[in-house]
Design a protein around this motif. Structure first.
Motif, PDB file in Angstrom:
ATOM      1  N   ARG A  12      25.738  -8.720  14.223  1.00 19.49           N
ATOM      2  CA  ARG A  12      26.091  -7.315  14.004  1.00 19.49           C
ATOM      3  C   ARG A  12      25.547  -6.799  12.685  1.00 19.49           C
ATOM      4  O   ARG A  12      25.004  -5.690  12.617  1.00 19.49           O
ATOM      5  CB  ARG A  12      27.616  -7.143  14.021  1.00 19.49           C
ATOM      6  CG  ARG A  12      28.058  -5.686  13.919  1.00 19.49           C
ATOM      7  CD  ARG A  12      29.528  -5.572  13.642  1.00 19.49           C
ATOM      8  NE  ARG A  12      29.847  -6.012  12.276  1.00 19.49           N
ATOM      9  CZ  ARG A  12      31.074  -6.096  11.783  1.00 19.49           C
ATOM     10  NH1 ARG A  12      32.098  -5.814  12.537  1.00 19.49           N
ATOM     11  NH2 ARG A  12      31.269  -6.507  10.544  1.00 19.49           N
ATOM     12  N   ASP A  13      25.698  -7.575  11.622  1.00 17.58           N
ATOM     13  CA  ASP A  13      25.405  -7.077  10.285  1.00 17.58           C
ATOM     14  C   ASP A  13      23.983  -7.381   9.834  1.00 17.58           C
ATOM     15  O   ASP A  13      23.665  -7.225   8.659  1.00 17.58           O
ATOM     16  CB  ASP A  13      26.401  -7.670   9.286  1.00 17.58           C
ATOM     17  CG  ASP A  13      27.821  -7.225   9.577  1.00 17.58           C
ATOM     18  OD1 ASP A  13      27.989  -6.098  10.042  1.00 17.58           O
ATOM     19  OD2 ASP A  13      28.753  -8.021   9.348  1.00 17.58           O
ATOM     20  N   TRP A  26      29.839   0.124  16.215  1.00 18.91           N
ATOM     21  CA  TRP A  26      29.686  -1.174  16.866  1.00 18.91           C
ATOM     22  C   TRP A  26      30.927  -1.516  17.691  1.00 18.91           C
ATOM     23  O   TRP A  26      32.046  -1.318  17.230  1.00 18.91           O
ATOM     24  CB  TRP A  26      29.475  -2.275  15.832  1.00 18.91           C
ATOM     25  CG  TRP A  26      28.136  -2.230  15.174  1.00 18.91           C
ATOM     26  CD1 TRP A  26      27.813  -1.652  13.985  1.00 18.91           C
ATOM     27  CD2 TRP A  26      26.915  -2.813  15.665  1.00 18.91           C
ATOM     28  NE1 TRP A  26      26.485  -1.820  13.705  1.00 18.91           N
ATOM     29  CE2 TRP A  26      25.908  -2.539  14.722  1.00 18.91           C
ATOM     30  CE3 TRP A  26      26.591  -3.538  16.815  1.00 18.91           C
ATOM     31  CZ2 TRP A  26      24.595  -2.963  14.892  1.00 18.91           C
ATOM     32  CZ3 TRP A  26      25.287  -3.963  16.977  1.00 18.91           C
ATOM     33  CH2 TRP A  26      24.308  -3.674  16.031  1.00 18.91           C
ATOM     34  N   GLY A  30      33.046  -7.477  18.385  1.00 20.10           N
ATOM     35  CA  GLY A  30      32.237  -8.649  18.655  1.00 20.10           C
ATOM     36  C   GLY A  30      33.061  -9.926  18.609  1.00 20.10           C
ATOM     37  O   GLY A  30      34.291  -9.909  18.635  1.00 20.10           O
ATOM     38  N   TYR A  34      27.284 -11.007  19.053  1.00 17.04           N
ATOM     39  CA  TYR A  34      27.438 -10.552  20.430  1.00 17.04           C
ATOM     40  C   TYR A  34      26.639 -11.486  21.341  1.00 17.04           C
ATOM     41  O   TYR A  34      25.432 -11.663  21.157  1.00 17.04           O
ATOM     42  CB  TYR A  34      26.937  -9.118  20.596  1.00 17.04           C
ATOM     43  CG  TYR A  34      27.645  -8.131  19.695  1.00 17.04           C
ATOM     44  CD1 TYR A  34      28.863  -7.581  20.065  1.00 17.04           C
ATOM     45  CD2 TYR A  34      27.110  -7.770  18.459  1.00 17.04           C
ATOM     46  CE1 TYR A  34      29.524  -6.694  19.241  1.00 17.04           C
ATOM     47  CE2 TYR A  34      27.767  -6.891  17.627  1.00 17.04           C
ATOM     48  CZ  TYR A  34      28.983  -6.357  18.019  1.00 17.04           C
ATOM     49  OH  TYR A  34      29.637  -5.475  17.197  1.00 17.04           O
ATOM     50  N   LEU A  78      25.681   0.560  22.056  1.00 20.58           N
ATOM     51  CA  LEU A  78      26.027   0.974  20.692  1.00 20.58           C
ATOM     52  C   LEU A  78      25.791   2.472  20.529  1.00 20.58           C
ATOM     53  O   LEU A  78      24.636   2.914  20.481  1.00 20.58           O
ATOM     54  CB  LEU A  78      25.174   0.181  19.693  1.00 20.58           C
ATOM     55  CG  LEU A  78      25.289   0.564  18.225  1.00 20.58           C
ATOM     56  CD1 LEU A  78      26.700   0.301  17.725  1.00 20.58           C
ATOM     57  CD2 LEU A  78      24.270  -0.200  17.394  1.00 20.58           C
TER      58      LEU A  78
END
Length: 730
Positions: free
Chosen positions: A223-224, A243, A246, A260, A266
């Protein structure tokens, strides 16, 4: 296994250290993979198939990287016959064999008819560039074996192949896509990046893009490790991505992160100052890994989208930032953050969550009327405790966030052990102020100072206690300054926390260093004993509040355990006081035993199961979840999101005054809006992700989400007018 791991590490290190050389190499000089290694699959003798490669000059194939797998149920009864290659000492694979010019392999023992095969191979150019592992599926019309025949006659067959991506490995023998496991004979071959991670995007509305990521089975996306930007899109800016929830994952590369494993959609909002339709180009950069395998380097994809025209009420003003604001850590923004932090700390002195501790300091300052020098000493030691505590607390929050933990400001009161210990401490201070016990210089003289008695240690520790209790109240006062701190370099961030501490300590510094203010303090006298006893009751009330928070975190049993522990603590302190005056060693031993018994609930409470979340609460709100919010968005519903916590005094004041009122409920009903409430009393990574996506570092956070409009973040101190304006016309 160790050998596999060493090969994998070597491949990864090569990809990392050769990045600079890769940019210098012109990839256009390299042949497409199917020209460098032309595969021809055809029927061989009856019951067999041939796989011929024509290899371009200056290129070679690895023998150990070549395999053929029969895909049909009939399978292959025989072994794959491949010729020997030229011995070659490879930097990473060791002693291997390679093929040049041409090579032919035969797979025998097959049934007649159309047979499907998967051919895997990998090769390199002499220029030092390697292709990623390749996979082709081919169909061969195999001739049936003649009964009793010892030899075979050739029969031509049809071939077909479906080339996959031929992206290049840069800088040496292999790239980050090279699979260590398959290189040593297994089938764990990673896919090319465009198959491992599919990316799509559409214009969902005039003010929103919808992005879709589809990791292949066995792959996951970080995600990041993602970034999005628009190319040549005047009058259009990207909002913060929303988002979905997750999976918490312990990653060997980045620690505790959100990933994920399945397809996600998204939503990515747009802020528009122009209404006309037209194309925009979105550039997305993201990163992912193969589960228990290799990690891909950051991938960048570009898509061009046709953006529809926007209505007048969907447009916003996009003010051009000044030179300082355009830089993430410009001097002007830094000075503004320091000013907000200083003002927030000053106002913090008036917050209810700080008042009990400040009552102690008020008593201490009253006692310091003996001399101007003593008043300055009190003020300086108290300020030192405040500044050091804010610096340490800020550094801890920054460090944990950099490690990938989903924590925000005020995180210490999300921990039941901290809440329980503070309840014990507040009760003990109250008992000391009430005269139940007074501890002398022998055992824990610091505790006596903490109870309000003069002295450097007491002043310093009172400052520490003020910060621990006060810090959750700071987010509503200076959310922007804290948000700036959390994305700034460490030194800049710590300066913001120190400014906040200086604001908290400023009144006491003024009293200590301005004689005119110090002279206005009442002189010591008999009234101080009465004041001391009165100040015990705010401490008891604070302990009750903390026990209530503990019950919200871990249920009523946790509150009962802590309350029983506090009663035993009071008994232990009382017994110690009695034995201190009576000189009884047995009494002191009994007091210590009782103290240990009193501390047992603090060990037990964190192990208790927290109460389960409920989907509906008494005030008609829906419990927050990213999936529910996405479903409401898809249905075109307006949603009022309230992110709160039981230890947040500002949150509770807003709820009592605005959100729990009939007027608020009627406003929601008139717009068919949904009231969604997120409880951040305990650690919740999903709520922390929502806070971060809207630029908040703590609670309260109020967001109005309307279909076709940008999310509206409301002020932390709510009013009916602000809520009505954000919800829009009914």
């Amino acid at each position: 296994m160790t050998r596999h791991l060493l090969h994998f590490c070597a491949l990864t290190l090569l990809a990392l250290f050769s990045a600079g050389a890769a940019h210098a190499f012109d990839e256009s000089d390299l042949l497409p993979v199917d020209e460098a290694f032309a595969l021809d699959a055809r029927a061989g003798d009856p019951g067999s198939a041939r796989f011929d490669f024509t290899i371009a000059e200056g290129y070679y194939l690895y023998r150990h990287r070549f395999s053929v797998q029969a895909l049909d149920d009939s399978g292959a009864a025989g072994a794959l016959e491949v010729p020997r290659g030229t011995p070659h000492h490879d930097e990473f694979f060791g002693d291997v064999e390679t093929w040049r010019s041409a090579v032919s392999a035969t797979l025998s023992g097959l049934d007649g008819g159309a047979q499907r095969f998967r051919v895997k191979y990998q090769g390199c150019a002499d220029a030092g560039i390697c292709y990623p592992p390749q996979s082709r599926e081919v169909t061969v019309q195999v001739a049936a074996a003649l009964p009793g025949a010892g030899g075979f006659s050739g029969l031509p067959g049809a071939t077909g192949s479906s080339p996959v991506s031929s992206g290049l490995a840069i800088g040496g023998l292999a790239n980050p896509l090279a699979p260590a496991a398959d290189a040593l004979g297994t089938d764990a071959m990673p896919l090319p990046e465009d198959q491992a991670f599919r990316f799509e995007a559409i214009a969902n509305s005039p003010t929103e893009l919808l992005l879709r990521f589809t990791p292949a089975p066995g792959y996951y996306l970080y995600r990041d490790r993602s970034e999005f930007r628009l190319l040549d899109a005047d009058g259009v800016q990207l909002a913060t991505p929303r988002w979905p929830t997750g999976t918490q994952h312990q990653d060997e590369h980045f620690g505790d992160v959100i990933v994920y494993f399945d397809q996600i959609e998204l939503p990515l909002g747009l802020r528009r100052s122009r209404a006309d339709a037209g194309p925009i180009t979105l550039e997305a950069t993201f990163q992912g890994c193969q589960n228990d395998g290799i990690c891909y380097p950051p991938m960048t994809r570009q898509v061009t989208l046709d953006l529809p025209a926007a209505a007048a009420d969907q447009l916003v003003s996009l003010a051009a930032p000044d030179a300082d604001a355009s830089a993430p850590f410009g001097v002007a923004r830094w000075l503004k953050a320091l000013l907000f932090a200083l003002g927030g700390g000053l106002i913090l002195n008036l917050m209810p969550c700080v008042l009990p501790v400040l009552s102690l300091k008020a008593l201490s300052l009253a006692q310091s009327g003996e001399s101007a020098g003593k008043a300055r000493a009190h003020a300086l030691w108290y300020t030192a405790g405040v500044l050091l505590s804010f610096a340490l607390l800020g550094a801890a929050a920054l460090a944990l966030r950099h490690l990938g933990l989903a924590l925000g400001w005020g995180f210490q009161l999300q921990q039941p052990l901290v809440v329980g210990a503070l309840a014990y401490l507040m009760a003990a201070i109250g008992l000391s102020l009430s005269g139940v016990f007074s501890i002398g210089s022998g055992w824990a003289g610091l505790g006596q100072n903490l109870a309000g008695k003069s002295g450097p240690a007491g002043d310093f520790f009172t400052g520490v206690l003020a910060v621990v209790v006060a810090s959750p109240c700071t987010a509503p006062l200076m959310g922007g300054a804290l948000a700036f701190a959390f994305v700034s370099p460490t030194a800049v961030a710590i300066s913001v926390f120190l400014a906040l501490g200086l604001g908290l300590a400023l009144p006491f510094l003024a009293i200590g260093f301005v004689p005119a203010l110090a002279q206005r303090l009442p002189r010591p006298g008999a009234w101080m004993e009465t004041l001391k006893q009165v100040l015990a009751f705010p401490m008891y009330l604070t302990a009750v509040w903390l026990l209530w928070v503990l019950g919200k975190q871990h249920g009523v049993d946790a509150s009962a355990y802590a309350l029983a522990g506090i009663v035993v603590l009071a008994l232990a302190l009382w017994r110690w006081e009695k034995s201190r005056w009576g000189g009884s060693v047995a009494g002191r031993v009994a007091a210590v035993v009782l103290l240990l018994v009193a501390l047992w609930p603090l060990w037990r409470i964190p192990q208790m199961e927290p109460p389960g979340a409920v989907a509906e609460t008494g005030n008609g709100s829906v419990a927050y979840s990213a999936q529910t919010l996405d479903a409401l968005r898809d249905d075109g519903r307006t949603v009022f999101v309230n992110m709160t916590a039981d230890w947040c005094v500002t949150c509770k004041a807003n709820e009592k005054r605005v959100l729990d009122s009939d007027t608020f409920r009627q406003s929601l009903a008139a717009r068919d809006a949904v009231y969604m409430k997120g409880d951040w009393t305990r650690v919740d990574p999903a709520i922390t992700a929502f806070l971060e996506s809207h630029g908040a570092v703590g609670v309260p956070l109020y967001v109005v989400i309307r279909p076709g409009h940008e999310d509206v973040v409301l002020p932390t101190v709510l009013t009916f007018d602000a809520v009505e304006a954000a919800l829009g016309a009914p």
